[in-house]
Design a protein around this motif. Structure first.
Motif, short mmCIF file in Angstrom:
data_model
loop_
_atom_site.label_atom_id
_atom_site.label_comp_id
_atom_site.label_asym_id
_atom_site.label_seq_id
_atom_site.Cartn_x
_atom_site.Cartn_y
_atom_site.Cartn_z
N ILE A 1 13.38 24.15 7.57
CA ILE A 1 12.74 22.99 8.19
C ILE A 1 12.32 22.00 7.12
CG2 ILE A 1 10.73 22.21 9.53
CD1 ILE A 1 10.88 25.02 10.96
N ALA A 2 11.72 22.50 6.03
CA ALA A 2 11.30 21.63 4.93
C ALA A 2 12.50 20.88 4.34
CB ALA A 2 10.59 22.44 3.85
N GLN A 3 13.63 21.56 4.22
CA GLN A 3 14.83 20.91 3.68
C GLN A 3 15.35 19.85 4.64
OE1 GLN A 3 16.30 21.09 0.59
NE2 GLN A 3 17.38 19.32 1.42
N ARG A 4 15.31 20.14 5.93
CA ARG A 4 15.76 19.14 6.92
C ARG A 4 14.84 17.92 6.92
NH1 ARG A 4 19.04 22.32 10.63
NH2 ARG A 4 20.55 23.21 9.22
N ILE A 5 13.55 18.14 6.74
CA ILE A 5 12.61 17.03 6.61
C ILE A 5 13.00 16.18 5.40
CG2 ILE A 5 10.22 16.39 6.05
CD1 ILE A 5 9.37 18.86 7.77
N GLY B 1 0.37 36.74 9.09
CA GLY B 1 1.83 36.79 9.00
C GLY B 1 2.50 35.45 9.23
N VAL B 2 1.73 34.40 9.42
CA VAL B 2 2.28 33.06 9.62
C VAL B 2 2.24 32.30 8.30
CG1 VAL B 2 2.01 30.86 10.84
CG2 VAL B 2 1.60 33.01 12.05
N TRP B 3 3.39 31.80 7.90
CA TRP B 3 3.49 30.99 6.69
C TRP B 3 3.12 29.55 7.01
CZ3 TRP B 3 4.70 32.40 1.73
CH2 TRP B 3 5.12 33.72 1.55
N THR B 4 2.46 28.91 6.05
CA THR B 4 2.21 27.48 6.12
C THR B 4 2.94 26.85 4.95
OG1 THR B 4 0.01 27.82 7.07
CG2 THR B 4 0.46 25.65 6.13
N VAL B 5 3.85 25.94 5.25
CA VAL B 5 4.57 25.21 4.21
C VAL B 5 4.11 23.76 4.31
CG1 VAL B 5 6.82 24.52 3.31
CG2 VAL B 5 6.52 26.80 4.32
N LEU B 6 3.51 23.29 3.23
CA LEU B 6 3.00 21.92 3.18
C LEU B 6 3.98 21.07 2.39
CD1 LEU B 6 -0.70 22.82 2.26
CD2 LEU B 6 0.27 22.43 4.55
N VAL B 7 4.44 19.99 3.01
CA VAL B 7 5.41 19.10 2.39
C VAL B 7 4.80 17.70 2.35
CG1 VAL B 7 7.78 18.25 2.43
CG2 VAL B 7 7.27 20.51 3.36
N ILE C 1 0.85 -1.19 0.00
CA ILE C 1 0.00 0.00 0.00
C ILE C 1 0.88 1.24 0.00
CG2 ILE C 1 -1.99 -1.05 1.13
CD1 ILE C 1 -1.02 0.16 3.75
N GLU C 2 0.30 2.31 -0.47
CA GLU C 2 0.98 3.60 -0.45
C GLU C 2 0.23 4.51 0.50
OE1 GLU C 2 2.21 7.25 -3.43
OE2 GLU C 2 1.92 5.24 -4.24
N THR C 3 0.96 5.09 1.45
CA THR C 3 0.38 6.00 2.43
C THR C 3 0.84 7.40 2.11
OG1 THR C 3 0.45 4.26 4.12
CG2 THR C 3 0.16 6.52 4.89
N ALA C 4 -0.10 8.33 1.96
CA ALA C 4 0.23 9.74 1.71
C ALA C 4 0.35 10.44 3.06
CB ALA C 4 -0.85 10.39 0.87
N LEU C 5 1.45 11.14 3.26
CA LEU C 5 1.73 11.88 4.49
C LEU C 5 1.92 13.35 4.17
CD1 LEU C 5 4.43 9.49 5.96
CD2 LEU C 5 2.04 9.64 6.67
N ARG C 6 1.51 14.22 5.09
CA ARG C 6 1.73 15.65 4.91
C ARG C 6 2.33 16.24 6.19
NH1 ARG C 6 -2.58 19.41 2.21
NH2 ARG C 6 -1.28 18.85 0.44
N PHE C 7 3.47 16.91 6.02
CA PHE C 7 4.07 17.71 7.08
C PHE C 7 3.58 19.14 6.85
CE2 PHE C 7 7.03 14.23 6.45
CZ PHE C 7 7.48 13.92 7.73
N SER C 8 2.91 19.72 7.84
CA SER C 8 2.45 21.12 7.76
C SER C 8 3.32 21.94 8.70
CB SER C 8 0.98 21.22 8.16
OG SER C 8 0.18 20.45 7.29
N ILE C 9 4.11 22.83 8.12
CA ILE C 9 5.05 23.66 8.87
C ILE C 9 4.42 25.03 9.05
CG2 ILE C 9 7.36 24.68 8.88
CD1 ILE C 9 8.06 22.42 6.77
N PHE C 10 4.41 25.53 10.28
CA PHE C 10 3.84 26.85 10.59
C PHE C 10 4.94 27.71 11.18
CE2 PHE C 10 0.53 23.67 10.89
CZ PHE C 10 -0.46 24.20 10.09
N ASP C 11 5.21 28.87 10.54
CA ASP C 11 6.27 29.75 11.03
C ASP C 11 6.06 31.15 10.48
OD1 ASP C 11 8.60 30.77 12.14
OD2 ASP C 11 9.85 29.13 11.41
N SER C 12 6.41 32.15 11.25
CA SER C 12 6.35 33.53 10.78
C SER C 12 7.57 33.89 9.94
CB SER C 12 6.23 34.49 11.98
OG SER C 12 7.32 34.29 12.86
N ASP C 13 8.60 33.06 9.98
CA ASP C 13 9.85 33.27 9.24
C ASP C 13 9.90 32.27 8.08
OD1 ASP C 13 12.49 33.22 8.30
OD2 ASP C 13 13.35 33.50 10.29
N LEU C 14 9.65 32.75 6.86
CA LEU C 14 9.62 31.85 5.70
C LEU C 14 10.97 31.18 5.49
CD1 LEU C 14 8.24 30.56 3.28
CD2 LEU C 14 8.83 32.61 1.94
N GLY C 15 12.06 31.91 5.70
CA GLY C 15 13.39 31.31 5.53
C GLY C 15 13.60 30.12 6.45
#
Length: 128
Positions: free
Chosen positions: A78-82, A114-120, A59-73
């Motif tokens: 964090i996304a790169q470290r993931i 002002g909070v960024w959401t980065v979805l990975v 089976i294939e499981t879809a996962l989502r990491f949702s990152i919340f931060d006011s600092d996009l950089g």
């Protein structure tokens, strides 16, 4: 150990991620009381039959990491470290292994507050 627990264990044992987001600020599911920024939420987006072989089905499981931060950089870091920790990696889970966890998509969304959401997004192929 299910996929969420396995991901949490891998997160907690990877210093480059823990330096940016301590394990206590990496949660599963929906948050009702938001912790101090940055924080990350892990969601299982679904499971689908994926493949068959002489060894059985998978089976294939879809996962989502949702990152919340006011600092996009920092959120991008964090996304790169993931990605460094999980992309194209295999590890043990309940009743078998995640044969390969693979990055599938990334989206950056600015919030009105002002909070960024980065979805990975990732997929994890595993034995059924």
């Amino acid at each position: 150990m299910d996929i969420e627990a396995a991901v949490h264990t891998r997160w907690a044992t990877y210093a480059p991620l823990v330096e940016l987001v301590p394990a206590a600020k990496f949660v599963t599911g929906t948050l009702y009381d938001e912790p101090e920024l940055p924080y990350v939420s892990l969601g299982v987006e679904g499971e689908t039959p994926d493949w068959r072989s002489s060894d059985g089905e998978g089976i294939e499981t879809a996962l989502r990491f949702s990152i919340f931060d006011s600092d996009l950089g920092r959120a991008k870091k964090i996304a790169q470290r993931i990605k460094d920790r999980f992309d194209r990696k295999s590890f043990a889970i309940r009743d078998g292994n995640c044969y390969v966890m693979q990055w599938t998509n990334e989206l950056r969304l600015p919030g009105e507050d002002g909070v960024w959401t980065v979805l990975v997004d990732y997929s994890c192929r595993q034995a059924a």
